[in-house]
Write a protein that holds these residues in place. Structure first.
Motif, short mmCIF file in Angstrom:
data_model
loop_
_atom_site.label_atom_id
_atom_site.label_comp_id
_atom_site.label_asym_id
_atom_site.label_seq_id
_atom_site.Cartn_x
_atom_site.Cartn_y
_atom_site.Cartn_z
N ALA A 161 28.05 36.82 35.50
CA ALA A 161 28.22 38.28 35.60
C ALA A 161 28.49 38.91 34.23
O ALA A 161 29.26 38.39 33.43
CB ALA A 161 29.36 38.60 36.55
N GLU A 162 27.83 40.04 33.99
CA GLU A 162 28.04 40.77 32.74
C GLU A 162 28.90 42.00 32.95
O GLU A 162 29.48 42.52 32.00
CB GLU A 162 26.68 41.17 32.15
CG GLU A 162 25.84 39.98 31.73
CD GLU A 162 24.58 40.42 30.99
OE1 GLU A 162 24.53 41.57 30.54
OE2 GLU A 162 23.65 39.60 30.88
N THR A 163 28.98 42.49 34.18
CA THR A 163 29.84 43.63 34.49
C THR A 163 30.66 43.32 35.73
O THR A 163 30.35 42.37 36.47
CB THR A 163 29.03 44.92 34.74
OG1 THR A 163 28.36 44.82 35.99
CG2 THR A 163 28.03 45.19 33.64
N VAL A 164 31.69 44.12 35.98
CA VAL A 164 32.53 43.94 37.17
C VAL A 164 31.69 44.05 38.44
O VAL A 164 31.89 43.29 39.40
CB VAL A 164 33.66 45.00 37.18
CG1 VAL A 164 34.44 44.93 38.49
CG2 VAL A 164 34.60 44.79 36.01
N VAL A 165 30.74 44.97 38.44
CA VAL A 165 29.92 45.21 39.63
C VAL A 165 29.07 44.00 39.99
O VAL A 165 28.80 43.73 41.16
CB VAL A 165 29.04 46.46 39.44
CG1 VAL A 165 28.22 46.75 40.70
CG2 VAL A 165 29.88 47.65 39.07
N ASP A 166 28.67 43.23 38.98
CA ASP A 166 27.85 42.03 39.25
C ASP A 166 28.59 41.02 40.12
O ASP A 166 27.97 40.21 40.81
CB ASP A 166 27.45 41.37 37.93
CG ASP A 166 26.52 42.24 37.09
OD1 ASP A 166 25.90 43.16 37.67
OD2 ASP A 166 26.43 42.01 35.87
N ARG A 167 29.91 41.05 40.08
CA ARG A 167 30.70 40.11 40.89
C ARG A 167 30.91 40.58 42.32
O ARG A 167 31.31 39.81 43.19
CB ARG A 167 32.08 39.88 40.24
CG ARG A 167 32.06 39.27 38.87
CD ARG A 167 33.49 38.95 38.41
NE ARG A 167 33.52 38.60 37.00
CZ ARG A 167 33.72 39.48 36.03
NH1 ARG A 167 33.95 40.76 36.34
NH2 ARG A 167 33.72 39.11 34.77
N THR A 168 30.66 41.86 42.57
CA THR A 168 31.00 42.45 43.87
C THR A 168 30.39 41.69 45.06
O THR A 168 31.11 41.43 46.05
CB THR A 168 30.59 43.94 43.91
OG1 THR A 168 31.31 44.63 42.88
CG2 THR A 168 30.93 44.56 45.25
N PRO A 169 29.11 41.31 45.04
CA PRO A 169 28.58 40.56 46.20
C PRO A 169 29.33 39.25 46.44
O PRO A 169 29.54 38.85 47.60
CB PRO A 169 27.12 40.29 45.81
CG PRO A 169 26.80 41.37 44.82
CD PRO A 169 28.06 41.60 44.05
N PHE A 170 29.76 38.60 45.37
CA PHE A 170 30.51 37.35 45.51
C PHE A 170 31.89 37.62 46.10
O PHE A 170 32.39 36.86 46.93
CB PHE A 170 30.62 36.64 44.16
CG PHE A 170 29.30 36.27 43.55
CD1 PHE A 170 28.68 35.08 43.93
CD2 PHE A 170 28.67 37.09 42.64
CE1 PHE A 170 27.46 34.71 43.38
CE2 PHE A 170 27.45 36.73 42.09
CZ PHE A 170 26.83 35.55 42.45
N HIS A 171 32.53 38.73 45.63
CA HIS A 171 33.82 39.12 46.19
C HIS A 171 33.71 39.39 47.69
O HIS A 171 34.54 38.94 48.49
CB HIS A 171 34.33 40.38 45.49
CG HIS A 171 34.74 40.16 44.07
ND1 HIS A 171 34.93 41.19 43.18
CD2 HIS A 171 35.00 39.02 43.38
CE1 HIS A 171 35.29 40.69 42.00
NE2 HIS A 171 35.33 39.39 42.10
N THR A 172 32.66 40.13 48.06
CA THR A 172 32.48 40.50 49.46
C THR A 172 32.31 39.27 50.34
O THR A 172 32.95 39.14 51.40
CB THR A 172 31.25 41.42 49.62
OG1 THR A 172 31.44 42.58 48.79
CG2 THR A 172 31.07 41.85 51.06
N ARG A 173 31.46 38.34 49.90
CA ARG A 173 31.23 37.12 50.69
C ARG A 173 32.51 36.29 50.79
O ARG A 173 32.81 35.72 51.85
CB ARG A 173 30.09 36.29 50.06
CG ARG A 173 28.71 36.89 50.29
CD ARG A 173 27.62 35.87 50.00
NE ARG A 173 27.50 35.60 48.56
CZ ARG A 173 26.71 36.30 47.74
NH1 ARG A 173 25.97 37.30 48.21
NH2 ARG A 173 26.63 35.99 46.47
N TYR A 174 33.27 36.23 49.71
CA TYR A 174 34.51 35.45 49.72
C TYR A 174 35.51 36.03 50.72
O TYR A 174 36.07 35.29 51.54
CB TYR A 174 35.12 35.41 48.32
CG TYR A 174 36.42 34.63 48.26
CD1 TYR A 174 36.41 33.25 48.13
CD2 TYR A 174 37.64 35.27 48.39
CE1 TYR A 174 37.59 32.51 48.12
CE2 TYR A 174 38.84 34.56 48.38
CZ TYR A 174 38.80 33.18 48.24
OH TYR A 174 39.97 32.47 48.24
#
Length: 375
Positions: free
Chosen positions: A34-47
Motif C-alpha cells: 500500500a502507498e496510501t491509507v486508502v489502499d489498505r481499506t479493503p484489507f481492513h474491511t475484510r479483516y
C-alpha cells in the motif's frame, strides 16, 4: 460534485441529501504494498468482517456512540481521536464495550501497546515504543505491522477516554450516549463569561478554502503560535482554542488572567561575566527611554525595570499577529483579507458574523468541565 485533496485527489458528491466521498485506491494482493491509507481499506474491511460476530457489531456501535458523545470519535485533525477502524479493533481485542472501558480504566498509560495479532514478542516492546515515540496509544495494524492505527489519537483524547471510562463504570448512565443540553442563547453565554474573574480576547478572520484536515492543521499551529506571542510579552494565558465552521470563518479564543497588565516589568539579564551578552544588555538599557530603574546587579545577574512595549493584549495582537503569531499559510491569507481583534463586549458582533454554533463551542470552552463529568 467537487474535487477535494488528501493524500491524492478524490470526489465529493451529494446524493439524496447524503454526502458521499468517492476515493480511488490501488487494487493490491498484499497490504504491505500500500502507498496510501486508502489502499489498505479493503484489507481492513475484510479483516473486521472476519473477526466480528453480530453481538460484537452492536458493541462497536455502542463504543462509537460513547466516544462521539465525549468528543473523541474521529481521526481527523479537528478531533485527533479514535477512528472507526480503531474502535472495531479495540472490540475485537478486548471482546466487548465494557471490557474496552475496563482496560482503559485499569491498564492504559502513555505508550501502551495493543498488538491484536501478536506480531511482536514482549522483548520487542521497547523497540515499538521508540518507533512510535510521541504517540501515546499504540495499536499495531493487523494487516500492516509497520503501522500504528492509533497514530491520530492525541494525549488529550486518550486521557479523556480513560477518565470518561472510569466515570461511566462508577456510575453508568444513558447520558454518556446522548447530548441532551439545549443550545445556549447569546444572553446565557454573555452571563457565563461575565461571571468569570478573567478576560477574553477573540481573533475573528475569514478562512482560506482548504480541505478540513489541512485547514485544522494550520489553525491549530497558528493558535499555539499566538499563545506564545502573548506569553512572550508577559500575558498569562489561562486557556486557548480555535473554532472554525470550515466554510467561511475562524475564531481564536484566548482566556487571559488580564487583558491589561502593568506598564512596566522587571527583566532579568545575563550573568555579569557572560560576554558579549553582558555588554549587549548594558548597551540596550543604560540611558534607554524604556528603562525606569537600573540596570543593577542581583546575585550574579544584571536586572532592569523597564517599560513594556504592550500592556494591552488586544494592541499586541493588532500590531504583531501577522509578524510573529500565525502560520505562513494563514499569514499570507490574512494579509490579503482581514482579521479583527475583539473583546467579550463584542460577542454579539462575532455571533452575527459566524452564527449561533459558535455559542455552543464557547460555552464548553468557558465551562471547562465536560458534560460527562457533571453526571
Amino acid at each position: 460534485q467537487t474535487i477535494a485533496y488528501a493524500e491524492h485527489p478524490y470526489v465529493k458528491v451529494t446524493m439524496d441529501n447524503i454526502n458521499v466521498d468517492v476515493v480511488p485506491a490501488f487494487k493490491l494482493k498484499d497490504p504491505l504494498e500500500a502507498e496510501t491509507v486508502v489502499d489498505r481499506t479493503p484489507f481492513h474491511t475484510r479483516y473486521v468482517i472476519s473477526k466480528l460476530n453480530e453481538k460484537q457489531k452492536d458493541e462497536v456501535r455502542l463504543l462509537k456512540k460513547f466516544m462521539k458523545t465525549i468528543g473523541v470519535y474521529g481521526a481527523e485533525i479537528k478531533v485527533s481521536g479514535f477512528s472507526g477502524y480503531l474502535v472495531e479493533l479495540l472490540v475485537i481485542y478486548y471482546g466487548s464495550f465494557k471490557r474496552v472501558l475496563e482496560a482503559a480504566s485499569e491498564t492504559w498509560k502513555p505508550g501502551v501497546v495493543i498488538d491484536v495479532e501478536r506480531y511482536f514478542r514482549k522483548k520487542d516492546l521497547p523497540k515499538i515504543t521508540r518507533k512510535f515515540q510521541n504517540q501515546p496509544l499504540i495499536v499495531i495494524d493487523p494487516v500492516d505491522y509497520r503501522r500504528n492505527v492509533a497514530a491520530a489519537v492525541s494525549p488529550k483524547s486518550m486521557a479523556t477516554f480513560i477518565a470518561a471510562s472510569k466515570t461511566y463504570l462508577r456510575n453508568p448512565s444513558e447520558l454518556f450516549f446522548f447530548k441532551v443540553e439545549a443550545k445556549p442563547t447569546l444572553a446565557e453565554v454573555m452571563e457565563l463569561i461575565s461571571s468569570k474573574p478573567y478576560d477574553y480576547v477573540f481573533v475573528l478572520f475569514p478562512i482560506p478554502k482548504k480541505p478540513p484536515d489541512i485547514l485544522w492543521g494550520f489553525l491549530r499551529r497558528s493558535v499555539k503560535g499566538v499563545r506564545s506571542l502573548l506569553e512572550k510579552f508577559g500575558f498569562n494565558v489561562l486557556d486557548y482554542d480555535v473554532w472554525c465552521d470550515e466554510r467561511e470563518y475562524g475564531v481564536f479564543v484566548f482566556e487571559l488572567e488580564s487583558e491589561k497588565i502593568s506598564d512596566f516589568v522587571k527583566s532579568e539579564g545575563p550573568l555579569v561575566f557572560s560576554e558579549p551578552n553582558s555588554s549587549r544588555f548594558l548597551s540596550k538599557y543604560v540611558d534607554s527611554e524604556l528603562t525606569i530603574a537600573g540596570p543593577w546587579i542581583e546575585d550574579f545577574k544584571w536586572v532592569v525595570i523597564r517599560k513594556r512595549k504592550f500592556n494591552r493584549a488586544s494592541s499586541l495582537l493588532k500590531e504583531r499577529l501577522l509578524e510573529h503569531g500565525v502560520s505562513h499559510v494563514l499569514q499570507e491569507h490574512l494579509r490579503k483579507t482581514w482579521f479583527k481583534v475583539l473583546l467579550k463586549d463584542d460577542l454579539k458582533y462575532i455571533v452575527e458574523m459566524v452564527g449561533d454554533d459558535f455559542l455552543s463551542f464557547l460555552r464548553s470552552f468557558v465551562r471547562k468541565k465536560p458534560e460527562w463529568l457533571r453526571i
